[in-house]
Design an enzyme around this catalytic site. Structure first.
Site, PDB file in Angstrom:
ATOM      1  N   LYS A 111      28.049  33.385  42.121  1.00 49.22           N
ATOM      2  CA  LYS A 111      27.549  32.196  42.815  1.00 49.22           C
ATOM      3  C   LYS A 111      26.050  32.352  43.098  1.00 49.22           C
ATOM      4  CE  LYS A 111      28.244  28.534  45.656  1.00 49.22           C
ATOM      5  NZ  LYS A 111      27.694  27.446  44.903  1.00 49.22           N
ATOM      6  N   LYS A 198      35.541  27.673  28.845  1.00 47.78           N
ATOM      7  CA  LYS A 198      36.439  27.322  29.935  1.00 47.78           C
ATOM      8  C   LYS A 198      36.184  25.893  30.390  1.00 47.78           C
ATOM      9  CE  LYS A 198      37.819  28.847  34.496  1.00 47.78           C
ATOM     10  NZ  LYS A 198      37.284  29.378  35.725  1.00 47.78           N
ATOM     11  N   LYS A 201      34.491  21.809  35.635  1.00 47.06           N
ATOM     12  CA  LYS A 201      33.726  20.642  36.003  1.00 47.06           C
ATOM     13  C   LYS A 201      32.354  21.003  36.554  1.00 47.06           C
ATOM     14  CE  LYS A 201      34.271  18.274  40.329  1.00 47.06           C
ATOM     15  NZ  LYS A 201      33.309  17.255  40.159  1.00 47.06           N
TER      16      LYS A 201
END
Ligand code: TRP
Length: 335
Positions: A111, A198, A201
């Site tokens: 992240k 993968k 979204k």
């Protein structure tokens, strides 16, 4: 009977990747275990969604859950935030989590990398302690199994660590050590339509096919999928984007259809336009029953409220029991 717990973060509509990676396993487990499935709305707060969007997304996930086949009479379906007990267990588990291990969590490092955060002052504590909250979700029902994708394995390992530390520190054999669970060889990898490995979204909206996409939208998205100019040698190795189309076909089409296009590819006769048309129609066929249910449920707020209330009541019973026993073990007792 074994206890199963899992949740999905409400970041929007659920797509085929969520379906094959998680939902399909949830549905299978309903008949053989005591299942708790929730919408992880607390977890989504780590990225500060707008209140109206969060609300909308939570409803969408519940609708998608039900439309895909989760049955509120078989499983306990609820919103994470309807269990304040989870928040209490999270606080208690935080005392057993080390800041060092939290900082080293792969999901946090990813992240930080993806958001190009180069100053730890920008990492909120919710993000840092995300795995502790996830452990609380799981341990609040003392789960045996947690159906999740491979990317969650480290979080499950941490859940076991916290559970074990609790048992050790308080000299009890209270928490079970839950394991990540999937139906092994049936695991299908769902790639994106944009050539990525993968369906996700957060990477690219256009790479996802949502369970709630209309037939027209599915056709449009699939026809735009990335391809190339085609193989030039027989039995040529497939580039990623092409391999992806075949993977998707494997998930939604019949073995005969897949075999037909495999053969065409190997003979260098494949026409991607035709292949995509077929893939789109098979996806539409596959999602149609879910899509129709979604349209029906979306306008049925009374029913959704009823389901959420019933689920919350059932989940709280189990959660209250755990928190009461944990308080007792720790030594928090009313005078
Ligand atoms: N972290 C999970 C994900 O991103 C979502 C989640 C939150 C979860 N709490 C959980 C999954 C508890 C399983 C069990 O997919």
């Amino acid at each position: 009977m074994e206890t199963v717990v899992s949740g999905i973060r409400p970041t929007g509509f659920l797509h085929l990747g969520n379906y094959f990676g998680a939902l399909r396993n949830f549905i299978k487990m309903q008949d053989e275990a005591n299942c708790f499935f929730f919408v992880a709305d607390y977890h989504s707060l780590t990225t500060h969604p707008k209140a109206s969007a969060l609300n909308e997304h939570v409803k969408n996930v519940l609708v998608d859950y039900l439309a895909a086949g989760l049955d509120p009479e078989k499983s306990t379906l609820y919103m994470q935030s309807d269990l304040p007990e989870t928040a209490e267990l999270y606080l208690l588990l935080n005392m057993l989590a080390y800041t060092g291990e939290l900082r080293r969590t792969t999901s946090l490092k990813e992240k930080i990398k993806n958001d190009k955060i180069n100053n730890e002052d920008n990492v909120n504590a919710g993000l840092l302690t995300y795995p502790v909250l996830q452990a609380a979700d799981i341990l609040i029902h003392n789960a045996d199994k947690v159906p999740v994708g491979k990317d969650q394995e480290q979080h499950l390992e941490m859940t076991r660590d916290f559970a074990q530390r609790f048992n050790y520190r308080y000299e009890v054999d209270y928490f079970k050590l839950p394991v990540a669970y999937n139906f092994g060889n049936e695991l299908v990898k769902i790639p994106g339509l944009d050539g990525s490995t993968k369906m996700s979204k957060s990477d690219n909206e256009a790479s996802c096919v949502y369970l709630s996409d209309s037939p027209e939208i599915i056709r449009k998205k699939v026809m735009k999928a990335v391809t190339d100019s085609g193989p030039i040698e027989s039995h040529q190795e497939k580039p990623q984007a092409i391999e992806n189309l075949f993977q998707l076909m494997k998930a939604v089409s019949t073995p005969e259809t897949l075999q037909f296009f495999e053969g065409q590819y190997d003979n260098c006769q494949v026409r991607y336009g035709d292949m995509k048309k077929q893939l789109a129609e098979d996806m539409i066929l596959f999602t149609a029953p879910i899509y129709e249910k979604i349209l029906e449920l979306r306008n049925n707020d009374d029913y959704l409220r009823k389901v959420a209330k019933q689920g919350a009541d059932k989940a709280r019973e189990s959660a209250a029991k755990t928190v009461k026993e944990v308080r007792e073990i720790i030594g928090i007792r009313s005078l």
